[in-house]
Enzyme design. Structure first.
Site, short mmCIF file in Angstrom:
data_model
loop_
_atom_site.label_atom_id
_atom_site.label_comp_id
_atom_site.label_asym_id
_atom_site.label_seq_id
_atom_site.Cartn_x
_atom_site.Cartn_y
_atom_site.Cartn_z
N HIS A 98 11.19 23.59 -19.23
CA HIS A 98 10.76 22.38 -19.95
C HIS A 98 11.45 22.29 -21.30
O HIS A 98 11.65 23.29 -21.98
CB HIS A 98 9.23 22.33 -20.10
N ASP A 100 10.44 20.07 -23.76
CA ASP A 100 9.56 19.62 -24.84
C ASP A 100 8.99 20.83 -25.56
O ASP A 100 9.02 21.96 -25.05
CB ASP A 100 8.44 18.73 -24.31
N ASP A 133 10.25 29.05 -26.38
CA ASP A 133 9.39 28.25 -25.50
C ASP A 133 9.81 26.78 -25.53
O ASP A 133 9.29 26.01 -26.33
CB ASP A 133 7.93 28.40 -25.93
N GLU A 167 5.63 19.41 -20.40
CA GLU A 167 4.88 20.63 -20.08
C GLU A 167 3.83 20.94 -21.12
O GLU A 167 2.72 21.38 -20.79
CB GLU A 167 5.85 21.81 -19.93
N GLU A 168 4.16 20.72 -22.39
CA GLU A 168 3.21 21.03 -23.46
C GLU A 168 2.08 20.01 -23.54
O GLU A 168 1.15 20.17 -24.33
CB GLU A 168 3.94 21.10 -24.81
N HIS A 233 -21.79 8.50 -47.66
CA HIS A 233 -21.91 9.32 -48.85
C HIS A 233 -23.06 10.30 -48.64
O HIS A 233 -24.19 9.90 -48.35
CB HIS A 233 -22.20 8.41 -50.06
N THR A 335 -17.38 14.66 -50.66
CA THR A 335 -18.76 14.70 -50.14
C THR A 335 -19.00 13.59 -49.13
O THR A 335 -19.83 12.70 -49.33
CB THR A 335 -19.75 14.60 -51.30
N SER A 422 -0.80 29.36 -19.24
CA SER A 422 -0.83 28.47 -18.08
C SER A 422 0.48 27.70 -17.95
O SER A 422 0.99 27.17 -18.93
CB SER A 422 -1.98 27.46 -18.20
N HIS A 450 4.23 28.62 -29.80
CA HIS A 450 3.14 27.74 -30.23
C HIS A 450 2.68 28.02 -31.65
O HIS A 450 1.83 27.31 -32.18
CB HIS A 450 1.91 27.84 -29.30
#
Length: 480
Positions: A98, A100, A133, A167-168, A233, A335, A422, A450
């Protein structure tokens, strides 16, 4: 039958040129998971197609249709189908890879620009996104072809190629392509294929080569919790309304324990326990808890027992929490109560688990746990992509050839391993073509695929090129 001496010599003397080829490939930021990079993935497809054509490979850029990403309809990157040789007296080997890569930004913690290959002269590391990879291995195959063309050597086998750019991101469109080409029989690109070779995995450590005969599958999930119409908020609405982030954190905390136990009922229980004989296999591997901790850069192994740690990586399912979308994460102190948040996690699967068996258990469990919160927010659970696990026959001649090639190049007996990652297409090839599939890694266990500062050692790239070529000769010599 080892590779000819001139093949090995040519690879050594042209190492710098081959490294430049890898640099050119890394420079194309072919990130399949980002809509804004889709043109770069397509650019990479055309660049690779041009390389193959220049080396004598007949190819086709196959349209895989469209899909939706981040609310946009996009064309999938084309797959590359290739053919070289049609001698009926020779074996025919299908090569997959692959082109990508995973997303990468210098701000993620890279020491260098991720899409510029940096050659560390002190360590011999080739640093850049995709170096290991999976652009490095694909370039290795191109190096093998160039060497034979330059020397006027005939390849010992017929070759077929299938390279993809998704593939990724779940290999969208590829399964349908493989199935449809297989159904075409003699008219299809995969007609007559005797075995498949994939180089998209890694050694267990930085010392001992390995061959991989098993992979975990994957189910990747997204939990979305939303309530208010807009961000709020916290001083005005804190403790006055149900907060999506509070619900999401509660749900994600109920998926897995700190020691790795999966809390979704029925997931761990689906896998039979290993007996003492099977545990011996893992204890015999040239891979230690120290290797695991060196690879991750911290003394954080989940157990002091070697077999437990290695089976956790290879043989058992695992659940990992990956991130949260929609939450405040910048510098300073904001916040805000987010109106909508999404949590992402995945489960790595092992036989007999499949996404079809696991996904309903996960959805049912999350909906049940959410109901217990008595929240007025809304929950949705989505499976983004998945793939089945795979295990191959290591007594097949395909593995015998790879073992002999590894011994010839590295002067070592390779470990035979199952891997935790995988590669969904592996099982698709095995089931559709009905042939043996081999995983023949180029990179090391510390390459950081990765991750930040992904690298491929110069020695692994050059010796790995020799390994790929030698494997073809050994495969040709063995009786099927």
């Amino acid at each position: 039958m080892p590779a000819p001496a001139q093949f090995v010599e040519f690879v050594d003397t042209h190492a710098d040129k081959f490294i430049q080829r890898l640099a050119d490939a890394v420079a194309i930021p072919s990130v399949s998971g980002e809509a804004g990079r889709r043109e770069d993935v397509v650019k990479m497809a055309h660049w690779l197609n041009g390389q193959l054509n220049s080396l004598g490979v007949t190819t086709e850029l196959r349209d895989l249709g469209k899909h939706v990403m981040d609310g946009q309809e996009l064309s999938l990157p084309p797959a590359i189908l290739g053919r070289m040789g049609d001698d009926p007296k020779k074996k025919t080997i299908l090569i997959y890879g692959h082109f990508d890569v995973q997303p990468a930004f210098k701000s993620d913690g890279w020491d260098t620009e991720p899409f510029k290959l940096v050659i560390d002269s002190k360590t011999g590391r080739l640093i850049g996104r995709g170096s290991t990879d999976d652009k490095g291995p694909i370039m290795g195959w191109l190096n093998v072809l160039e060497t034979h063309k330059s020397l006027g050597l005939e390849l010992p086998v017929n070759l077929r190629f299938c390279f993809e750019g998704m593939e990724e991101s779940g290999s969208e469109g590829l399964d349908d392509l493989i199935v449809s080409e297989t159904k075409k029989g003699k008219e299809g690109w995969f007609d007559g294929v005797d075995c498949v070779c994939i180089s998209d995995n890694y050694w267990l450590n930085d010392r001992t080569p390995c061959l991989t005969y098993g992979l975990r599958g994957l189910s990747y999930f997204k939990i979305v919790v939303q309530g208010p119409a807009r961000d709020l908020h916290s001083g005005m609405f804190g403790r006055a309304v149900h907060e999506p982030m509070t619900d999401l954190i509660a749900l994600m905390s109920k998926l897995v324990t700190p020691d790795g136990k999966i809390l979704v009922p029925g997931v761990d229980e689906m896998v039979p326990a290993a007996d003492d004989e099977e545990k011996k296999i893992y204890n015999s591997l040239d891979y230690s808890i120290a290797d695991v901790e060196d690879a991750v850069g911290g003394k954080i192994a989940i157990s002091a027992d070697k077999a437990t740690v290695l089976m956790g990586r290879m043989r058992m399912p695992s659940l990992s929490l990956h991130g949260i979308e929609g939450a405040f994460y910048g510098a300073g102190a904001k916040t805000v109560i987010p109106a909508k948040v999404s949590g992402k996690f995945s489960i790595r699967l092992v036989p007999p688990q499949t996404p079809d068996k696991i996904n309903p258990l996960v959805v049912k469990y999350l909906e049940s746990e959410f109901a217990k919160l008595n929240s007025k927010n809304q929950l949705s659970v989505e499976c983004l992509h998945g793939g089945k696990p795979w295990v191959a026959d290591i007594k097949h001649w395909n593995y015998e050839a790879a073992i002999k090639a590894t011994q010839a190049v590295y002067k070592k007996q390779p470990d035979l391993t199952r891997e935790g990652g995988s590669i969904p297409v592996t099982l698709t090839f095995a089931e559709s073509l009905g042939v043996n599939v081999l995983l023949l890694p180029m990179g090391r266990g510390d390459d950081g695929a990765h991750s930040t500062n992904e690298k491929l050692d110069r020695s692994n790239y050059i010796e790995g090129t020799k390994l790929l070529g030698t494997y073809l000769y050994e495969a040709a010599a063995i009786s099927a």
